[in-house]
Design a protein around this motif. Structure first.
Motif, PDB file in Angstrom:
ATOM      1  N   ASP A 202       0.837  -1.209   0.000  1.00 21.73           N
ATOM      2  CA  ASP A 202       0.000   0.000   0.000  1.00 21.73           C
ATOM      3  C   ASP A 202       0.870   1.256   0.000  1.00 21.73           C
ATOM      4  O   ASP A 202       0.617   2.205   0.738  1.00 21.73           O
ATOM      5  N   ASP A 203       1.896   1.246  -0.871  1.00 23.02           N
ATOM      6  CA  ASP A 203       2.880   2.335  -0.863  1.00 23.02           C
ATOM      7  C   ASP A 203       2.807   3.118  -2.174  1.00 23.02           C
ATOM      8  O   ASP A 203       3.638   2.946  -3.073  1.00 23.02           O
ATOM      9  N   LEU A 204       1.809   3.998  -2.277  1.00 23.89           N
ATOM     10  CA  LEU A 204       1.662   4.826  -3.473  1.00 23.89           C
ATOM     11  C   LEU A 204       2.822   5.795  -3.636  1.00 23.89           C
ATOM     12  O   LEU A 204       3.209   6.125  -4.755  1.00 23.89           O
ATOM     13  N   GLU A 205       3.369   6.261  -2.537  1.00 25.61           N
ATOM     14  CA  GLU A 205       4.478   7.220  -2.607  1.00 25.61           C
ATOM     15  C   GLU A 205       5.676   6.601  -3.299  1.00 25.61           C
ATOM     16  O   GLU A 205       6.335   7.250  -4.121  1.00 25.61           O
ATOM     17  N   ARG A 206       5.944   5.354  -2.995  1.00 21.97           N
ATOM     18  CA  ARG A 206       7.071   4.653  -3.614  1.00 21.97           C
ATOM     19  C   ARG A 206       6.832   4.504  -5.115  1.00 21.97           C
ATOM     20  O   ARG A 206       7.757   4.670  -5.927  1.00 21.97           O
ATOM     21  N   ILE A 207       5.612   4.213  -5.504  1.00 20.15           N
ATOM     22  CA  ILE A 207       5.261   4.090  -6.921  1.00 20.15           C
ATOM     23  C   ILE A 207       5.382   5.443  -7.611  1.00 20.15           C
ATOM     24  O   ILE A 207       5.878   5.542  -8.737  1.00 20.15           O
ATOM     25  N   LYS A 208       4.949   6.490  -6.935  1.00 20.67           N
ATOM     26  CA  LYS A 208       5.027   7.836  -7.500  1.00 20.67           C
ATOM     27  C   LYS A 208       6.477   8.235  -7.763  1.00 20.67           C
ATOM     28  O   LYS A 208       6.797   8.781  -8.830  1.00 20.67           O
ATOM     29  N   VAL A 209       7.360   7.974  -6.824  1.00 17.73           N
ATOM     30  CA  VAL A 209       8.781   8.304  -6.989  1.00 17.73           C
ATOM     31  C   VAL A 209       9.361   7.559  -8.186  1.00 17.73           C
ATOM     32  O   VAL A 209      10.089   8.131  -9.010  1.00 17.73           O
ATOM     33  N   TYR A 210       9.027   6.284  -8.310  1.00 21.25           N
ATOM     34  CA  TYR A 210       9.489   5.472  -9.441  1.00 21.25           C
ATOM     35  C   TYR A 210       8.987   6.045 -10.763  1.00 21.25           C
ATOM     36  O   TYR A 210       9.738   6.164 -11.735  1.00 21.25           O
ATOM     37  N   CYS A 211       7.714   6.432 -10.798  1.00 13.54           N
ATOM     38  CA  CYS A 211       7.118   6.975 -12.018  1.00 13.54           C
ATOM     39  C   CYS A 211       7.754   8.314 -12.389  1.00 13.54           C
ATOM     40  O   CYS A 211       8.026   8.580 -13.565  1.00 13.54           O
ATOM     41  N   GLU A 212       7.995   9.159 -11.406  1.00 13.28           N
ATOM     42  CA  GLU A 212       8.596  10.462 -11.673  1.00 13.28           C
ATOM     43  C   GLU A 212      10.008  10.316 -12.244  1.00 13.28           C
ATOM     44  O   GLU A 212      10.419  11.094 -13.107  1.00 13.28           O
ATOM     45  N   LYS A 213      10.752   9.337 -11.776  1.00 13.86           N
ATOM     46  CA  LYS A 213      12.107   9.124 -12.301  1.00 13.86           C
ATOM     47  C   LYS A 213      12.059   8.756 -13.783  1.00 13.86           C
ATOM     48  O   LYS A 213      12.926   9.152 -14.568  1.00 13.86           O
ATOM     49  N   ASP A 214      11.037   7.995 -14.174  1.00 16.34           N
ATOM     50  CA  ASP A 214      10.882   7.652 -15.584  1.00 16.34           C
ATOM     51  C   ASP A 214      10.596   8.894 -16.428  1.00 16.34           C
ATOM     52  O   ASP A 214      11.070   9.014 -17.558  1.00 16.34           O
ATOM     53  N   VAL A 215       9.802   9.812 -15.884  1.00 14.20           N
ATOM     54  CA  VAL A 215       9.480  11.041 -16.619  1.00 14.20           C
ATOM     55  C   VAL A 215      10.721  11.915 -16.774  1.00 14.20           C
ATOM     56  O   VAL A 215      10.958  12.494 -17.842  1.00 14.20           O
ATOM     57  N   ILE A 216      11.517  11.992 -15.731  1.00 18.26           N
ATOM     58  CA  ILE A 216      12.757  12.774 -15.814  1.00 18.26           C
ATOM     59  C   ILE A 216      13.675  12.193 -16.883  1.00 18.26           C
ATOM     60  O   ILE A 216      14.249  12.921 -17.699  1.00 18.26           O
ATOM     61  N   ALA A 217      13.800  10.869 -16.910  1.00 15.51           N
ATOM     62  CA  ALA A 217      14.619  10.220 -17.938  1.00 15.51           C
ATOM     63  C   ALA A 217      14.051  10.494 -19.329  1.00 15.51           C
ATOM     64  O   ALA A 217      14.801  10.734 -20.283  1.00 15.51           O
ATOM     65  N   LEU A 218      12.732  10.479 -19.450  1.00 12.28           N
ATOM     66  CA  LEU A 218      12.061  10.765 -20.726  1.00 12.28           C
ATOM     67  C   LEU A 218      12.407  12.172 -21.219  1.00 12.28           C
ATOM     68  O   LEU A 218      12.729  12.375 -22.385  1.00 12.28           O
ATOM     69  N   ILE A 219      12.345  13.140 -20.315  1.00 16.61           N
ATOM     70  CA  ILE A 219      12.649  14.524 -20.691  1.00 16.61           C
ATOM     71  C   ILE A 219      14.110  14.664 -21.125  1.00 16.61           C
ATOM     72  O   ILE A 219      14.418  15.289 -22.151  1.00 16.61           O
ATOM     73  N   GLN A 220      14.997  14.073 -20.372  1.00 16.31           N
ATOM     74  CA  GLN A 220      16.418  14.158 -20.709  1.00 16.31           C
ATOM     75  C   GLN A 220      16.685  13.509 -22.070  1.00 16.31           C
ATOM     76  O   GLN A 220      17.484  14.026 -22.874  1.00 16.31           O
ATOM     77  N   LEU A 221      16.026  12.396 -22.339  1.00 15.96           N
ATOM     78  CA  LEU A 221      16.182  11.737 -23.634  1.00 15.96           C
ATOM     79  C   LEU A 221      15.661  12.625 -24.764  1.00 15.96           C
ATOM     80  O   LEU A 221      16.290  12.748 -25.817  1.00 15.96           O
ATOM     81  N   PHE A 222      14.518  13.273 -24.545  1.00 17.09           N
ATOM     82  CA  PHE A 222      13.954  14.179 -25.545  1.00 17.09           C
ATOM     83  C   PHE A 222      14.919  15.316 -25.848  1.00 17.09           C
ATOM     84  O   PHE A 222      15.101  15.710 -27.004  1.00 17.09           O
ATOM     85  N   LEU A 223      15.562  15.827 -24.822  1.00 17.55           N
ATOM     86  CA  LEU A 223      16.556  16.891 -25.021  1.00 17.55           C
ATOM     87  C   LEU A 223      17.727  16.382 -25.857  1.00 17.55           C
ATOM     88  O   LEU A 223      18.250  17.103 -26.714  1.00 17.55           O
ATOM     89  N   LYS A 224      18.137  15.151 -25.637  1.00 17.30           N
ATOM     90  CA  LYS A 224      19.204  14.555 -26.442  1.00 17.30           C
ATOM     91  C   LYS A 224      18.776  14.454 -27.905  1.00 17.30           C
ATOM     92  O   LYS A 224      19.587  14.657 -28.815  1.00 17.30           O
ATOM     93  N   PHE A 225      17.505  14.127 -28.124  1.00 19.79           N
ATOM     94  CA  PHE A 225      16.992  14.048 -29.493  1.00 19.79           C
ATOM     95  C   PHE A 225      17.051  15.409 -30.187  1.00 19.79           C
ATOM     96  O   PHE A 225      17.058  15.486 -31.413  1.00 19.79           O
ATOM     97  N   ARG A 226      17.065  16.487 -29.393  1.00 20.07           N
ATOM     98  CA  ARG A 226      17.177  17.840 -29.939  1.00 20.07           C
ATOM     99  C   ARG A 226      18.622  18.330 -29.946  1.00 20.07           C
ATOM    100  O   ARG A 226      18.885  19.504 -30.224  1.00 20.07           O
TER     101      ARG A 226
END
Length: 237
Positions: A202-226
């Motif tokens: 029942d640890d939504l906070e842990r899931i949220k942290v994991y999900c946010e890290k994926d978004v940060i990686a996504l943004i950094q990758l998008f910047l590399k594409f540019r």
């Protein structure tokens, strides 16, 4: 439009985490269990049963639900780029999706806005739209692609961008981050652990942290594409 000419401040980067609507196959009612059995027939090989492949339930909008949507935006400042994060995490999926829909309708509702994810055209975007319909929520215009011409659809996908028209291969964000030297912090869970963490811990906070890290990686990758530099860690929050 070329990636370099897009206004990055008008792009909402996102990732979702999903789980089965119920934790165990034995908890399904008879009709739902029968329909899941038929849905997953292809995976029932070598003696496997529908119950054996029930871990797949979370990838189907008909049998799964969203427990977290994490979003990130990039802001251009005199001191450089910054990433700002916001997550919608809730046991009440209807409330989660309603809050997310209201944000899209309020702030991402013009032809100049776009959403971006990794493999999102195949998974995240349709999953969100389907679950909104199941929950009786109007789909925000940016996600509602019915009747739109291809150039009117403002949905970006880093996996599709990497394909350059090649439809043969799936490429994980982990692999792309590796070859582009995008840092991906080690985490204590993976996508395969999300259902267990949700139902057993029942640890939504842990899931949220994991999900946010994926978004940060996504943004950094998008910047590399540019062909742009990465956002410094101290400018992420």
């Amino acid at each position: 439009m070329r990636l370099q000419k897009m206004d990055i401040e008008k792009i909402l980067f996102l990732d979702i985490e999903t789980v089965p609507e119920v934790y165990a196959f034995s908890e399904l009612d008879e009709k739902t269990a029968d329909l899941y059995t038929k849905k997953t027939k292809f995976f029932q090989k070598d003696g496997l049963t529908a119950e054996d492949v029930y871990e797949r339930a979370g990838v189907y909008a008909e049998f799964g639900k969203i427990v977290c949507i994490s979003c990130g935006i990039v802001q251009e400042k005199n001191t450089g780029k910054t990433i700002r994060m916001k997550s919608f995490a809730n046991h009440d999926e209807h409330k989660l999706l309603l809050d997310f829909a209201e944000m899209l309708m309020a702030y991402y509702n013009t032809p100049n806005h776009a959403l971006c994810g990794h493999n999102a055209k195949e998974f995240d975007f349709p999953f969100i739209a389907r679950r909104m319909l199941i929950n009786g929520i109007d789909i925000p215009d940016i996600l509602d692609i019915a009747g739109k011409k291809p150039w009117e659809v403002n949905l970006l996908d880093t996996m599709e961008l990497w394909k350059f028209g090649d439809y043969k291969h799936y490429t994980s964000i982990a692999l792309l981050c590796h070859i582009f030297n995008v840092p991906t912090p080690k985490d204590d869970i993976s996508g395969a652990d999300v259902a267990r963490v949700y139902y057993e811990e029942d640890d939504l906070e842990r899931i949220k942290v994991y999900c946010e890290k994926d978004v940060i990686a996504l943004i950094q990758l998008f910047l590399k594409f540019r062909n742009e530099g990465l956002v410094k860690e101290e400018n992420i929050g």
